[in-house]
Design a protein around this motif. Structure first.
Motif, short mmCIF file in Angstrom:
data_model
loop_
_atom_site.label_atom_id
_atom_site.label_comp_id
_atom_site.label_asym_id
_atom_site.label_seq_id
_atom_site.Cartn_x
_atom_site.Cartn_y
_atom_site.Cartn_z
N GLY A 1 0.66 49.28 -41.49
CA GLY A 1 0.31 48.10 -41.89
C GLY A 1 1.69 47.28 -42.39
N ALA A 2 2.39 47.77 -43.46
CA ALA A 2 3.53 47.36 -43.72
C ALA A 2 4.63 47.06 -42.95
N ALA A 3 4.58 47.99 -41.79
CA ALA A 3 5.77 48.05 -40.74
C ALA A 3 5.59 46.80 -39.66
N ILE A 4 4.19 46.88 -39.39
CA ILE A 4 3.82 45.60 -38.49
C ILE A 4 3.95 44.37 -39.06
N ALA A 5 3.60 44.15 -40.34
CA ALA A 5 3.87 42.82 -40.96
C ALA A 5 5.20 42.32 -41.18
N VAL A 6 6.28 43.49 -41.42
CA VAL A 6 7.49 43.12 -41.49
C VAL A 6 8.04 42.72 -40.25
N VAL A 7 7.72 43.39 -39.07
CA VAL A 7 8.03 43.31 -37.91
C VAL A 7 7.62 41.86 -37.59
N MET A 8 6.48 41.51 -37.80
CA MET A 8 5.87 40.21 -37.13
C MET A 8 6.79 39.03 -37.98
N GLU A 9 7.20 39.15 -39.19
CA GLU A 9 7.93 38.21 -39.94
C GLU A 9 9.23 38.16 -39.33
#
Length: 209
Positions: A172-180
Motif C-alpha cells: 500500500g505504501a509503495a503504491i501511494a509513493v508511486v502515485m504521488e
C-alpha cells in the motif's frame, strides 16, 4: 437457482456495479470542475440520472463516492492476487497482480473513461483536507483485503501473524509513493515502470541504493 435466475441476479449485480462506478466518476468530475464545496449529492445523482436516495444506497457522502475509484483499484489487486497460480512466488504474484490491475486502469472504467479523470480525482483527494480522511480510510480497507489474500497464499494468520499485514502495508505504501511521484514527474514517467521498480525494490528487501 436455475440458469435464468442466475443470469438475472448476475445482470442485476452488474447494473448495480455500473451505477456505483458512474456515481463515483460523476462525483470526481463535478468536484474537479466546481470545487468540492460547490457539489451537492443531488448534483451527482442528477448527473447519472438517478435520485439522491439511490446515491445514498451506494455512498454515505460525496467524499466516499470520490474515494471509491481508489478503493476499487486497490481491492482489485487483492482479487487478482487470489487468481494468480499457487506455484508462483509471493512477490512475483503480487507484482503481476498490481501491474495487471493498473494496466487495466489505463483504459478507464471499462466504458472508455479516460484515466485523466482518476488522476484528477487522486490529486483532489491528496490536496483537499476534507477528502484525505476518505482516502486513508479506503487505503486501510484495501490493505486489510490484501493482507487476507497474502495470508491465504502463505498459510499465515491475518489476526495473529505480522507477516501478511506487513506485506500489505508495504505494498500500500509503495503504491501511494508511486502515485504521488507519477503525478509530480516532469517530464512524465510511465506509472507501470514506477510501480514495477517499487515492487522490485520491496521484493529485494529495500537494499540501500
Amino acid at each position: 437457482m436455475g440458469t435464468e435466475d442466475g443470469e438475472r441476479v448476475g445482470l442485476r449485480e452488474r447494473k448495480k456495479q455500473e451505477t456505483r462506478i458512474a456515481l463515483s466518476w460523476a462525483a470526481i468530475r463535478l468536484a474537479v470542475e466546481r470545487g468540492l464545496e460547490n457539489v451537492r449529492v443531488e448534483d451527482i445523482a442528477a448527473e447519472v440520472g438517478v435520485s439522491p436516495r439511490t446515491f445514498n444506497n451506494y455512498f454515505s457522502s460525496k467524499g466516499e463516492a470520490i474515494a471509491a475509484r481508489h478503493l476499487d483499484r486497490a481491492r482489485w489487486i487483492a482479487a487478482e492476487l487470489r487468481a494468480q497460480p499457487a506455484s508462483k512466488p509471493l512477490w512475483e504474484a503480487i507484482t503481476d497482480a498490481a501491474l495487471a490491475r493498473f494496466a487495466l486502469g489505463q483504459e478507464g472504467d471499462g466504458k472508455h473513461t479516460p484515466d485523466q479523470q482518476w488522476v484528477a480525482g487522486l490529486r483532489l483527494m491528496l490536496a483537499e483536507p476534507a477528502l484525505q480522511g476518505e482516502f486513508f480510510k479506503a487505503g486501510a480497507i484495501a490493505e486489510a483485503e490484501l493482507a487476507a489474500a497474502v495470508a491465504e497464499r502463505t498459510g499465515t494468520d491475518v489476526t495473529h501473524d505480522l507477516y501478511p499485514r506487513l506485506v500489505a502495508g508495504a505494498v500500500g505504501a509503495a503504491i501511494a509513493v508511486v502515485m504521488e511521484q507519477w503525478m509530480r514527474a516532469d517530464p512524465p514517467v510511465p506509472i507501470m515502470a514506477l510501480l514495477s521498480d517499487a515492487l522490485r525494490q520491496l521484493a529485494a528487501g529495500l537494499p540501500v541504493p
